[in-house]
Scaffold this motif. Structure first.
Motif, PDB file in Angstrom:
ATOM      1  N   UNK A   1     -10.108 -43.235  32.623  1.00  0.00           N
ATOM      2  CA  UNK A   1     -10.081 -41.711  31.258  1.00  0.00           C
ATOM      3  C   UNK A   1      -8.800 -41.972  30.723  1.00  0.00           C
ATOM      4  N   UNK A   2      -7.221 -42.020  31.285  1.00  0.00           N
ATOM      5  CA  UNK A   2      -6.387 -41.036  30.802  1.00  0.00           C
ATOM      6  C   UNK A   2      -6.073 -42.307  29.847  1.00  0.00           C
ATOM      7  N   UNK A   3      -6.917 -43.108  29.817  1.00  0.00           N
ATOM      8  CA  UNK A   3      -6.219 -44.440  27.822  1.00  0.00           C
ATOM      9  C   UNK A   3      -7.517 -43.390  26.907  1.00  0.00           C
ATOM     10  N   UNK A   4      -8.779 -43.396  27.206  1.00  0.00           N
ATOM     11  CA  UNK A   4      -9.464 -43.667  26.238  1.00  0.00           C
ATOM     12  C   UNK A   4      -9.210 -41.597  25.964  1.00  0.00           C
ATOM     13  N   UNK A   5      -8.407 -41.163  26.467  1.00  0.00           N
ATOM     14  CA  UNK A   5      -7.756 -39.542  25.783  1.00  0.00           C
ATOM     15  C   UNK A   5      -7.021 -40.055  25.482  1.00  0.00           C
ATOM     16  N   UNK A   6      -5.394 -40.935  25.942  1.00  0.00           N
ATOM     17  CA  UNK A   6      -4.877 -41.265  24.740  1.00  0.00           C
ATOM     18  C   UNK A   6      -5.119 -41.700  23.530  1.00  0.00           C
ATOM     19  N   UNK A   7      -5.611 -42.466  23.337  1.00  0.00           N
ATOM     20  CA  UNK A   7      -6.505 -43.569  22.396  1.00  0.00           C
ATOM     21  C   UNK A   7      -6.925 -42.415  21.082  1.00  0.00           C
ATOM     22  N   UNK A   8      -8.302 -41.335  21.923  1.00  0.00           N
ATOM     23  CA  UNK A   8      -8.630 -40.341  21.102  1.00  0.00           C
ATOM     24  C   UNK A   8      -7.530 -39.508  20.361  1.00  0.00           C
ATOM     25  N   UNK A   9      -6.642 -39.087  21.236  1.00  0.00           N
ATOM     26  CA  UNK A   9      -5.661 -38.101  21.140  1.00  0.00           C
ATOM     27  C   UNK A   9      -4.821 -38.284  19.282  1.00  0.00           C
ATOM     28  N   UNK A  10      -4.484 -39.388  19.865  1.00  0.00           N
ATOM     29  CA  UNK A  10      -4.036 -40.508  18.531  1.00  0.00           C
ATOM     30  C   UNK A  10      -4.643 -40.549  17.515  1.00  0.00           C
ATOM     31  N   UNK A  11      -5.600 -40.781  17.736  1.00  0.00           N
ATOM     32  CA  UNK A  11      -6.656 -41.303  16.299  1.00  0.00           C
ATOM     33  C   UNK A  11      -6.819 -39.570  15.797  1.00  0.00           C
ATOM     34  N   UNK A  12      -7.000 -38.576  16.091  1.00  0.00           N
ATOM     35  CA  UNK A  12      -6.929 -37.229  15.193  1.00  0.00           C
ATOM     36  C   UNK A  12      -5.938 -36.445  15.224  1.00  0.00           C
ATOM     37  N   UNK A  13      -4.846 -36.922  15.812  1.00  0.00           N
ATOM     38  CA  UNK A  13      -3.441 -36.964  15.046  1.00  0.00           C
ATOM     39  C   UNK A  13      -2.905 -37.118  14.470  1.00  0.00           C
TER      40      UNK A  13
ATOM     41  N   UNK B   1      -5.630 -34.947   9.474  1.00  0.00           N
ATOM     42  CA  UNK B   1      -5.628 -32.999   9.173  1.00  0.00           C
ATOM     43  C   UNK B   1      -6.854 -32.793   9.487  1.00  0.00           C
ATOM     44  N   UNK B   2      -6.438 -30.961   9.916  1.00  0.00           N
ATOM     45  CA  UNK B   2      -7.468 -30.582  10.572  1.00  0.00           C
ATOM     46  C   UNK B   2      -8.611 -29.897   9.630  1.00  0.00           C
ATOM     47  N   UNK B   3      -8.048 -29.765   8.825  1.00  0.00           N
ATOM     48  CA  UNK B   3      -8.838 -29.513   7.568  1.00  0.00           C
ATOM     49  C   UNK B   3     -10.396 -30.823   7.745  1.00  0.00           C
ATOM     50  N   UNK B   4      -9.609 -31.984   8.009  1.00  0.00           N
ATOM     51  CA  UNK B   4     -10.791 -32.763   7.351  1.00  0.00           C
ATOM     52  C   UNK B   4     -11.755 -32.436   8.347  1.00  0.00           C
ATOM     53  N   UNK B   5     -13.091 -32.163   8.249  1.00  0.00           N
ATOM     54  CA  UNK B   5     -14.128 -32.171   9.339  1.00  0.00           C
ATOM     55  C   UNK B   5     -14.777 -33.604   9.902  1.00  0.00           C
ATOM     56  N   UNK B   6     -15.330 -33.993   8.947  1.00  0.00           N
ATOM     57  CA  UNK B   6     -15.674 -35.025   8.507  1.00  0.00           C
ATOM     58  C   UNK B   6     -15.316 -36.273   9.381  1.00  0.00           C
ATOM     59  N   UNK B   7     -14.246 -36.266   8.972  1.00  0.00           N
ATOM     60  CA  UNK B   7     -13.549 -37.601  10.113  1.00  0.00           C
ATOM     61  C   UNK B   7     -13.019 -36.649  11.301  1.00  0.00           C
ATOM     62  N   UNK B   8     -13.253 -35.645  11.676  1.00  0.00           N
ATOM     63  CA  UNK B   8     -13.121 -35.281  12.983  1.00  0.00           C
ATOM     64  C   UNK B   8     -13.642 -35.670  13.984  1.00  0.00           C
ATOM     65  N   UNK B   9     -14.986 -35.369  13.055  1.00  0.00           N
ATOM     66  CA  UNK B   9     -16.839 -35.799  13.511  1.00  0.00           C
ATOM     67  C   UNK B   9     -17.115 -37.017  14.090  1.00  0.00           C
ATOM     68  N   UNK B  10     -16.196 -37.660  12.861  1.00  0.00           N
ATOM     69  CA  UNK B  10     -16.453 -39.418  13.066  1.00  0.00           C
ATOM     70  C   UNK B  10     -16.172 -40.200  14.293  1.00  0.00           C
TER      71      UNK B  10
END
Length: 627
Positions: A603-615, A618-627
């Protein structure tokens, strides 16, 4: 200037340094002469000044023309400031001639400051290239503002058909776009504007395109023409849509249509560094956002590899044909090869890895390290080589302010270059260090986008699959499948021929069909390693049909035999995985990394990987964030 200071100058440069010093003093009034003589005795300023007089004839000539201006910069701290603010008041110019004269004097004054800081190592490489890029942007914006105002007074203000005022958008390409200009760079530009329409309020009405073409011509003349005061920047417009045969300026719709219908792979490569450098910044940002899908595909784009191989081959052939080995930009192991390495990864992976959508070479290399696409040692070597080569480039160009990256042949120039580069004027030691950097760059360049014949993994099939697939001889194909150990050979032959003769394949572009016919023999061979080859092949066939419109996924498997082998292994073991891949071909990317494919993440590895991708999004790119 004292004898002890002169003795610090390498012997080959001493006579020129002394003569330049005497001529500088002769060009000064009494007050300025006294100032220079006093500064020559300063423990810091004196050695820096004598180095400049010895190692840059261009610096000396400009200094002799405006010794007072340089004195003012020294007294106000401009020579020491790392965050110097550039301002130019074009509104104070009453005519185009006055604008051109003032722009050239402004450029020359800033060039003195920038070269002083660079050769004396008061600024690092990025500081120098950033300063030069800001100088170009300031001059561009000044010329644009002045000539727009003058032209609007004649022809009226351009408006869209909806009545929205229009401004020129200047897109900087290449080193200007990346904020990496060198001391004698051309500036590569594209001129565009948002929408068609006509001018309003002038003595006569003209089409917007006509207005902006005239504006573009005036901007180029103000920067590029050589006068008694020199020039500002050489302007190159060849990267615009349709090149030299096309109009100087087109609107956004025409830009998007061109890149969508006619854009070539080398233009994707060039557009990586595109940035709005003057004019309507907001509209320009919208345009580059709309053009981003042309540059960066939404998937890992292995379809570009053939084009990159061709570019790489052209680079090799040009070095050999033009005997460019003494050119530190275009020669083997030079600046161009470092840029190619970074931009190849950007084109292939930039659509999925948003952190690679960067213009700065250094930032791209750092991101490639973070993504584990390049090892730490390679990134260190490429970054070190880039800094060494760019500093060399500046030292070469500072000698006479000429646009060249050719290593000097004359002894004085060589000694000056070796002195600036920290080798006390010793050319042999400098040249050995240069070659060490270039050899490492050349090794990394050879390793990127390897030629197919150099891959240890690729083996040509011993079976005539390709001939059989192109022929209409179903019986021969069926016989070969049985001989290869295929179960369900009749169904494999029937469904394969049905796909090849179907409408989807017939409507494909020729390059897509070539990829399909290149891939299928590899798949047929790979499936012979499965427990039941026919069953495995029939599980994978829906995936092949699913990507017929996006054959870049087939190239991924062609270029990575290990990934194809893993695909066969997984589909042989699991019909569920086969169906999942057919529905979501993007998951094929996961086959590239064997380590992560066969390890269960916590779980920690998945969380870290997702967090790195989200960083990286851009915060205003909602389509990319949802993908």
């Amino acid at each position: 200037m004292g004898d002890s200071l002169m003795e610090t100058v390498p012997e080959a440069l001493r006579l020129d340094a002394k003569r330049n010093w005497e001529q500088l003093l002769a060009s000064c009034d009494d007050s300025t002469r006294a100032w220079y003589e006093a500064q020559a005795g300063d423990a810091l300023f004196g050695p820096r000044l004598i180095k400049m007089l010895a190692c840059s004839q261009a610096f000396f000539e400009l200094l002799r023309q405006q010794p007072q201006a340089f004195r003012e910069m020294a007294e106000t701290g401009a020579l020491e400031a790392s965050d110097y603010a550039l301002t130019f008041d074009e509104a104070a110019c009453s005519s185009a001639d006055e604008l051109d004269r003032n722009l050239r004097r402004f450029r020359n004054r800033q060039w003195l400051r920038i070269v002083w800081r660079d050769l004396n190592r008061l600024a690092d490489t990025h500081g120098t290239t950033g300063d030069l890029s800001r100088l170009a942007e300031t001059c561009l914006q000044a010329a644009l503002d002045f000539h727009h105002r003058e032209l609007a007074a004649e022809l009226g203000e351009p408006h869209s058909r909806d009545g929205v005022p229009q401004q020129l958008v200047v897109v900087g390409m290449g080193k200007l776009g990346a904020r990496e200009l060198n001391l004698s760079s051309d500036i590569d530009l594209i001129f565009t504007y948002p929408a068609s329409g006509e001018t309003v309020g002038g003595a006569r009405q003209v089409d917007n395109q006509q207005f902006f073409i005239k504006l573009g011509q005036r901007i180029i003349a103000s920067l590029d023409q050589r006068t008694a005061d020199g020039f500002v920047f050489r302007v190159d417009m060849r990267l615009r849509p349709y090149g030299q045969s096309g109009p100087l300026v087109i609107n956004f719709d025409a830009m998007e249509e061109y890149y969508q219908d006619q854009g070539r792979e080398w233009e994707r490569y060039a557009m990586i560094k595109a940035r709005v450098v003057a004019g309507d910044q907001e509209a320009g940002a919208d345009l580059l956002r709309d053009l981003a899908p042309f540059v960066y595909r939404r998937y890992v784009d292995f379809s570009v590899i053939d084009a990159l191989r061709e570019m790489k081959g052209m680079i090799r052939r040009e070095v050999k044909r033009r005997q460019l080995q003494d050119n530190i930009k275009l020669g083997g192991g030079g600046i161009r090869e470092i840029e190619f390495i970074a931009q190849a990864f950007q084109l292939v992976r930039g659509g999925r890895e948003l952190g690679l959508q960067e213009r700065s070479l250094t930032k791209v290399l750092d991101e490639l390290l973070a993504l584990e696409q390049l090892p730490l040692e390679a990134v260190k070597e490429l970054k070190a080589a880039n800094l060494f080569l760019r500093d060399t480039e500046h030292a070469i160009q500072a000698w006479l302010d000429r646009q060249t990256q050719q290593l000097p042949r004359e002894k004085k120039e060589r000694v000056a270059l070796a002195w600036v580069m920290g080798f006390d004027g010793d050319w042999q030691r400098y040249y050995a260090a240069l070659n060490s950097h270039r050899e490492r760059v050349a090794e990394h360049f050879e390793a990127v986008i390897a030629d197919p014949e150099k891959s240890d993994e690729i083996e040509l099939s011993e079976r005539p699959w390709e001939d059989l697939l192109h022929s209409a001889d179903d019986a021969a194909l069926l016989e070969e499948l049985r001989d290869a150990g295929y179960d369900e050979a009749e169904e494999v032959a029937r469904l394969t021929q049905a796909m090849l003769e179907g409408g989807t394949v017939k409507r494909m572009q020729s390059i897509g069909r070539e990829r399909l016919y290149d891939f299928l023999p590899r798949l047929l061979d790979a499936c012979t390693d499965a427990e039941l080859p026919g069953r495995c092949y029939l599980r994978i066939l829906p995936l092949v049909e699913a990507v017929l419109r996006r054959t870049a996924y087939l190239v991924l498997l062609i270029e990575n035999p290990g990934a194809l082998s893993r695909l066969v292994r997984l589909c042989d073991a699991s019909p569920w995985i086969s169906r999942l891949l057919a529905r979501n071909p993007v998951l094929l990317d996961e086959l590239l990394n064997e380590d992560s494919l066969y390890s269960v993440p916590d779980q920690e590895g998945l969380y870290s990987d997702l967090r790195q991708q989200m960083l990286r999004i851009p915060e205003d790119d909602q389509e990319a964030l949802m993908e």
